[in-house]
Design a protein around this motif. Structure first.
Motif, short mmCIF file in Angstrom:
data_model
loop_
_atom_site.label_atom_id
_atom_site.label_comp_id
_atom_site.label_asym_id
_atom_site.label_seq_id
_atom_site.Cartn_x
_atom_site.Cartn_y
_atom_site.Cartn_z
N SER A 32 24.26 43.84 1.26
CA SER A 32 23.33 44.98 1.29
C SER A 32 23.94 46.13 2.08
CB SER A 32 22.00 44.56 1.92
OG SER A 32 22.14 44.44 3.33
N GLU A 33 23.31 47.31 1.99
CA GLU A 33 23.75 48.48 2.75
C GLU A 33 23.78 48.20 4.25
OE1 GLU A 33 24.80 51.50 1.95
OE2 GLU A 33 24.32 51.64 -0.17
N GLU A 34 22.89 47.29 4.68
CA GLU A 34 22.79 46.95 6.10
C GLU A 34 23.78 45.87 6.51
OE1 GLU A 34 20.03 46.68 3.96
OE2 GLU A 34 19.50 48.77 4.32
N GLY A 35 24.59 45.38 5.57
CA GLY A 35 25.58 44.36 5.89
C GLY A 35 25.02 42.95 5.85
N ILE A 36 23.92 42.76 5.14
CA ILE A 36 23.30 41.44 5.02
C ILE A 36 23.83 40.75 3.77
CG2 ILE A 36 21.11 40.21 4.72
CD1 ILE A 36 19.79 42.68 6.14
N ARG A 43 18.31 35.84 2.40
CA ARG A 43 19.32 36.23 3.39
C ARG A 43 20.17 35.01 3.76
NH1 ARG A 43 16.44 40.57 7.27
NH2 ARG A 43 18.56 40.73 8.06
N LYS A 61 31.66 38.71 9.57
CA LYS A 61 31.07 40.00 9.96
C LYS A 61 32.09 41.13 9.79
CE LYS A 61 28.64 42.40 13.63
NZ LYS A 61 28.07 42.32 14.97
N LEU A 68 31.96 47.31 3.40
CA LEU A 68 30.98 48.40 3.34
C LEU A 68 31.58 49.76 3.69
CD1 LEU A 68 27.79 46.74 4.86
CD2 LEU A 68 28.19 47.37 2.47
N ARG A 74 32.51 48.64 -1.44
CA ARG A 74 31.07 48.72 -1.18
C ARG A 74 30.30 48.69 -2.50
NH1 ARG A 74 30.81 53.17 1.60
NH2 ARG A 74 30.48 54.51 -0.20
N LYS A 78 28.02 45.50 -3.35
CA LYS A 78 26.60 45.86 -3.30
C LYS A 78 25.88 45.52 -4.60
CE LYS A 78 24.98 49.91 -2.90
NZ LYS A 78 24.93 51.35 -2.86
#
Length: 170
Positions: A32-36, A43, A61, A68, A74, A78
């Motif tokens: 995801s955009e949030e790095g999830i 999740r 991480k 991203l 990305r 994504k």
């Protein structure tokens, strides 16, 4: 763009990060955009994923952040979607059979030829999964068919192809 060559260049100094990126793909995860890490809407914690693939959580991480921060990777990671359940291990429970095909060389037409042979016997193909030769050393083609017994003529015709290394029926 060849995403695999791009990733190899991007992570040329970090084989573990390349491994993590390929494992994210191989498991059908999305970033995801949030790095999830997500499997659909589920999740996947970095720690769980790291343990499953045998790396440190920090490596996961750092890989995700790197993916991203690059527009090409990305957009790719994504937008990945899981292909859904793989029926290979439950085919017999469902009354299906699984043909597992290995070839000497990856080239066009293998699936088309085998699908045509199966269709001539009026057998429905329920699922096809082809392993990516960029991710797997000895990729296989899995064809789940709706029948209890595979006709011998189909097996014989498949094995006549000189590019077929092996055919296993489960």
């Amino acid at each position: 763009m060849d995403i695999w060559k791009y990733l190899e260049q991007k992570f040329h100094n970090s084989p573990k990060k390349l491994y993590v990126a390929k494992q994210i793909f191989a498991h059908g995860l999305r970033v995801s955009e949030e790095g999830i890490l997500l499997l659909g809407k589920i999740r996947i914690p970095y720690t769980s994923f790291a343990t499953a693939i045998g790396v440190d959580r920090r490596t996961v991480k750092e890989t995700v952040i790197s993916l991203l921060n690059d527009k090409n990777t990305r957009d790719f990671f994504k937008n990945l979607e899981s292909a859904g359940p793989f029926l290979r291990k439950v085919a017999r429970i469902l009354g299906y059979r699984c043909l597992i095909i290995e070839v000497f060389q990856d080239k066009p037409g293998i699936l088309a030829k085998i699908a045509s042979l199966i269709a001539k016997k009026n057998i429905n193909i329920v699922q096809v999964v082809a392993e990516d030769p960029n991710l797997v050393k000895n990729p296989k083609l899995y064809i789940i068919i709706a029948c209890n017994e595979v006709p011998g003529e189909v097996v014989s015709e498949i094995l006549k192809d000189p590019n077929i290394k092996s055919l296993t029926i489960h």
